[in-house]
Design a protein around this motif. Structure first.
Motif, PDB file in Angstrom:
ATOM      1  N   ILE A   5       0.849  -1.188   0.000  1.00  0.00           N
ATOM      2  CA  ILE A   5       0.000   0.000   0.000  1.00  0.00           C
ATOM      3  C   ILE A   5       0.883   1.235   0.000  1.00  0.00           C
ATOM      4  O   ILE A   5       1.927   1.280   0.649  1.00  0.00           O
ATOM      5  CB  ILE A   5      -1.027   0.011   1.154  1.00  0.00           C
ATOM      6  CG1 ILE A   5      -0.358  -0.214   2.505  1.00  0.00           C
ATOM      7  CG2 ILE A   5      -2.122  -0.994   0.912  1.00  0.00           C
ATOM      8  CD1 ILE A   5      -1.304  -0.047   3.679  1.00  0.00           C
ATOM      9  N   LEU A   6       0.423   2.224  -0.767  1.00  0.00           N
ATOM     10  CA  LEU A   6       1.181   3.452  -0.974  1.00  0.00           C
ATOM     11  C   LEU A   6       0.309   4.644  -0.643  1.00  0.00           C
ATOM     12  O   LEU A   6      -0.907   4.601  -0.818  1.00  0.00           O
ATOM     13  CB  LEU A   6       1.619   3.595  -2.434  1.00  0.00           C
ATOM     14  CG  LEU A   6       2.081   2.358  -3.188  1.00  0.00           C
ATOM     15  CD1 LEU A   6       2.331   2.694  -4.640  1.00  0.00           C
ATOM     16  CD2 LEU A   6       3.321   1.799  -2.546  1.00  0.00           C
ATOM     17  N   SER A   7       0.954   5.713  -0.232  1.00  0.00           N
ATOM     18  CA  SER A   7       0.284   6.994  -0.043  1.00  0.00           C
ATOM     19  C   SER A   7       0.947   7.996  -0.967  1.00  0.00           C
ATOM     20  O   SER A   7       2.186   8.067  -1.025  1.00  0.00           O
ATOM     21  CB  SER A   7       0.424   7.428   1.421  1.00  0.00           C
ATOM     22  OG  SER A   7      -0.114   8.716   1.609  1.00  0.00           O
ATOM     23  N   LEU A   8       0.131   8.768  -1.696  1.00  0.00           N
ATOM     24  CA  LEU A   8       0.648   9.792  -2.588  1.00  0.00           C
ATOM     25  C   LEU A   8       0.096  11.142  -2.167  1.00  0.00           C
ATOM     26  O   LEU A   8      -1.070  11.239  -1.759  1.00  0.00           O
ATOM     27  CB  LEU A   8       0.217   9.526  -4.037  1.00  0.00           C
ATOM     28  CG  LEU A   8       0.953   8.433  -4.806  1.00  0.00           C
ATOM     29  CD1 LEU A   8       0.614   7.058  -4.282  1.00  0.00           C
ATOM     30  CD2 LEU A   8       0.620   8.519  -6.279  1.00  0.00           C
ATOM     31  N   GLY A   9       0.926  12.178  -2.268  1.00  0.00           N
ATOM     32  CA  GLY A   9       0.484  13.521  -1.935  1.00  0.00           C
ATOM     33  C   GLY A   9       1.207  14.554  -2.774  1.00  0.00           C
ATOM     34  O   GLY A   9       2.351  14.355  -3.186  1.00  0.00           O
ATOM     35  N   SER A  10       0.515  15.673  -3.030  1.00  0.00           N
ATOM     36  CA  SER A  10       1.096  16.774  -3.796  1.00  0.00           C
ATOM     37  C   SER A  10       0.483  18.089  -3.337  1.00  0.00           C
ATOM     38  O   SER A  10      -0.729  18.171  -3.160  1.00  0.00           O
ATOM     39  CB  SER A  10       0.815  16.580  -5.295  1.00  0.00           C
ATOM     40  OG  SER A  10       1.259  17.704  -6.038  1.00  0.00           O
ATOM     41  N   ASN A  11       1.351  19.106  -3.149  1.00  0.00           N
ATOM     42  CA  ASN A  11       0.815  20.440  -2.853  1.00  0.00           C
ATOM     43  C   ASN A  11       1.559  21.553  -3.593  1.00  0.00           C
ATOM     44  O   ASN A  11       1.421  22.720  -3.248  1.00  0.00           O
ATOM     45  CB  ASN A  11       0.761  20.713  -1.345  1.00  0.00           C
ATOM     46  CG  ASN A  11       2.091  21.069  -0.725  1.00  0.00           C
ATOM     47  OD1 ASN A  11       3.144  20.653  -1.204  1.00  0.00           O
ATOM     48  ND2 ASN A  11       2.052  21.819   0.352  1.00  0.00           N
ATOM     49  N   CYS A  59      -4.427   6.971  -1.864  1.00  0.00           N
ATOM     50  CA  CYS A  59      -3.688   5.742  -1.563  1.00  0.00           C
ATOM     51  C   CYS A  59      -3.899   4.734  -2.687  1.00  0.00           C
ATOM     52  O   CYS A  59      -4.934   4.752  -3.360  1.00  0.00           O
ATOM     53  CB  CYS A  59      -4.154   5.136  -0.242  1.00  0.00           C
ATOM     54  SG  CYS A  59      -3.577   6.024   1.215  1.00  0.00           S
ATOM     55  N   LEU A  60      -2.917   3.881  -2.863  1.00  0.00           N
ATOM     56  CA  LEU A  60      -2.986   2.806  -3.852  1.00  0.00           C
ATOM     57  C   LEU A  60      -2.707   1.481  -3.178  1.00  0.00           C
ATOM     58  O   LEU A  60      -1.902   1.408  -2.254  1.00  0.00           O
ATOM     59  CB  LEU A  60      -1.924   2.972  -4.950  1.00  0.00           C
ATOM     60  CG  LEU A  60      -1.800   4.264  -5.722  1.00  0.00           C
ATOM     61  CD1 LEU A  60      -0.659   4.160  -6.719  1.00  0.00           C
ATOM     62  CD2 LEU A  60      -3.073   4.598  -6.426  1.00  0.00           C
ATOM     63  N   ASP A  96       4.888  13.224  -3.352  1.00  0.00           N
ATOM     64  CA  ASP A  96       5.461  12.420  -2.280  1.00  0.00           C
ATOM     65  C   ASP A  96       4.837  11.038  -2.421  1.00  0.00           C
ATOM     66  O   ASP A  96       3.611  10.919  -2.505  1.00  0.00           O
ATOM     67  CB  ASP A  96       5.112  13.031  -0.918  1.00  0.00           C
ATOM     68  CG  ASP A  96       5.738  12.281   0.243  1.00  0.00           C
ATOM     69  OD1 ASP A  96       6.878  11.806   0.096  1.00  0.00           O
ATOM     70  OD2 ASP A  96       5.085  12.168   1.297  1.00  0.00           O
ATOM     71  N   ILE A  97       5.666  10.020  -2.505  1.00  0.00           N
ATOM     72  CA  ILE A  97       5.185   8.642  -2.597  1.00  0.00           C
ATOM     73  C   ILE A  97       5.772   7.886  -1.420  1.00  0.00           C
ATOM     74  O   ILE A  97       6.983   7.719  -1.325  1.00  0.00           O
ATOM     75  CB  ILE A  97       5.605   7.963  -3.924  1.00  0.00           C
ATOM     76  CG1 ILE A  97       5.187   8.804  -5.123  1.00  0.00           C
ATOM     77  CG2 ILE A  97       5.030   6.553  -3.999  1.00  0.00           C
ATOM     78  CD1 ILE A  97       5.762   8.317  -6.456  1.00  0.00           C
ATOM     79  N   ASP A  98       4.900   7.453  -0.521  1.00  0.00           N
ATOM     80  CA  ASP A  98       5.335   6.690   0.644  1.00  0.00           C
ATOM     81  C   ASP A  98       4.903   5.243   0.512  1.00  0.00           C
ATOM     82  O   ASP A  98       3.741   4.963   0.183  1.00  0.00           O
ATOM     83  CB  ASP A  98       4.731   7.261   1.933  1.00  0.00           C
ATOM     84  CG  ASP A  98       5.388   8.544   2.379  1.00  0.00           C
ATOM     85  OD1 ASP A  98       6.579   8.752   2.067  1.00  0.00           O
ATOM     86  OD2 ASP A  98       4.714   9.344   3.048  1.00  0.00           O
ATOM     87  N   LEU A  99       5.818   4.340   0.785  1.00  0.00           N
ATOM     88  CA  LEU A  99       5.500   2.928   0.882  1.00  0.00           C
ATOM     89  C   LEU A  99       5.051   2.688   2.325  1.00  0.00           C
ATOM     90  O   LEU A  99       5.853   2.771   3.252  1.00  0.00           O
ATOM     91  CB  LEU A  99       6.723   2.075   0.533  1.00  0.00           C
ATOM     92  CG  LEU A  99       6.568   0.565   0.580  1.00  0.00           C
ATOM     93  CD1 LEU A  99       5.455   0.086  -0.336  1.00  0.00           C
ATOM     94  CD2 LEU A  99       7.888  -0.107   0.208  1.00  0.00           C
ATOM     95  N   PHE A 124      -4.791  12.061   7.050  1.00  0.00           N
ATOM     96  CA  PHE A 124      -4.690  12.238   5.594  1.00  0.00           C
ATOM     97  C   PHE A 124      -4.214  10.967   4.906  1.00  0.00           C
ATOM     98  O   PHE A 124      -4.349  10.827   3.687  1.00  0.00           O
ATOM     99  CB  PHE A 124      -3.805  13.441   5.235  1.00  0.00           C
ATOM    100  CG  PHE A 124      -2.338  13.268   5.527  1.00  0.00           C
ATOM    101  CD1 PHE A 124      -1.486  12.671   4.617  1.00  0.00           C
ATOM    102  CD2 PHE A 124      -1.798  13.742   6.719  1.00  0.00           C
ATOM    103  CE1 PHE A 124      -0.127  12.523   4.878  1.00  0.00           C
ATOM    104  CE2 PHE A 124      -0.449  13.617   6.990  1.00  0.00           C
ATOM    105  CZ  PHE A 124       0.391  12.989   6.080  1.00  0.00           C
ATOM    106  N   VAL A 125      -3.690  10.017   5.660  1.00  0.00           N
ATOM    107  CA  VAL A 125      -3.345   8.700   5.125  1.00  0.00           C
ATOM    108  C   VAL A 125      -4.495   7.723   5.357  1.00  0.00           C
ATOM    109  O   VAL A 125      -4.901   7.005   4.447  1.00  0.00           O
ATOM    110  CB  VAL A 125      -2.044   8.166   5.777  1.00  0.00           C
ATOM    111  CG1 VAL A 125      -1.806   6.704   5.407  1.00  0.00           C
ATOM    112  CG2 VAL A 125      -0.851   9.014   5.385  1.00  0.00           C
ATOM    113  N   LEU A 126      -5.026   7.695   6.565  1.00  0.00           N
ATOM    114  CA  LEU A 126      -6.021   6.682   6.914  1.00  0.00           C
ATOM    115  C   LEU A 126      -7.362   6.866   6.208  1.00  0.00           C
ATOM    116  O   LEU A 126      -8.029   5.877   5.891  1.00  0.00           O
ATOM    117  CB  LEU A 126      -6.224   6.643   8.424  1.00  0.00           C
ATOM    118  CG  LEU A 126      -5.006   6.185   9.234  1.00  0.00           C
ATOM    119  CD1 LEU A 126      -5.355   6.091  10.707  1.00  0.00           C
ATOM    120  CD2 LEU A 126      -4.464   4.861   8.727  1.00  0.00           C
TER     121      LEU A 126
END
Length: 160
Positions: A5-11, A59-60, A96-99, A124-126
């Motif tokens: 599972i991944l979390s993506l964010g951009s600002n 999230c992916l 931002d791509i977090d594993l 913002f992740v959950l």
């Protein structure tokens, strides 16, 4: 194959473009398939004192033959191609791509800690993660009750 599972964010910049391009790049990875993509959410910047634009987060859930280390290296490359410049912690970012988790793997290395050590503290992740994980659980990490204790009022679902 392992699920991750991944979390993506951009600002910074065109946030939708940045997220979409990151998703396309992940979809094009060898031996990797995107299983689920959450809705997109606009969220307040986290952990900052300076003025920043709001984030778009999602999230992916993926399935991959690539190792967690190769994935992380690849994600750093995608971030670089999309213009990410690391200046300081919680700095604005094009992407931002977090594993967050890689199967049941546990790691504690300088550049890779699994599962992500702070994911259960971050609404913002959950919130997007709950879109893609049945019963709000991933590999014995249950966040159904945790999310109830977090402030989610600054998180708004948006159209893609």
């Amino acid at each position: 194959m392992s699920e991750a599972i991944l979390s993506l964010g951009s600002n910074l910049g065109d946030r939708f473009f940045n997220i979409t391009k990151a998703i396309e790049s992940i979809q094009n990875l060898p031996e990797t398939e995107i299983l689920k993509i959450s809705d997109f959410y606009e969220t307040e910047p986290y952990g900052v004192t300076e003025k920043q634009e709001k984030y778009i987060n999602c999230c992916l859930k993926i399935e991959t033959e690539l190792s967690s280390e190769i994935l992380m290296g690849t994600f750093l490359g995608i971030e670089s191609v999309l213009g990410r410049i690391r200046t300081h912690r919680f700095s604005p970012r094009t992407i931002d791509i977090d594993l967050l988790a890689y199967g049941k793997e546990k790691q504690n290395k300088k550049n890779l800690i699994l599962p992500h050590p702070r994911m259960l503290e971050r609404a913002f992740v959950l919130v997007p993660l709950s879109d893609i994980c049945e019963n709000m659980e991933f590999n014995n990490i249950n966040f159904k009750n945790i999310i109830k204790c977090l402030d989610t009022k600054g998180i708004k679902k948006i159209l893609k």
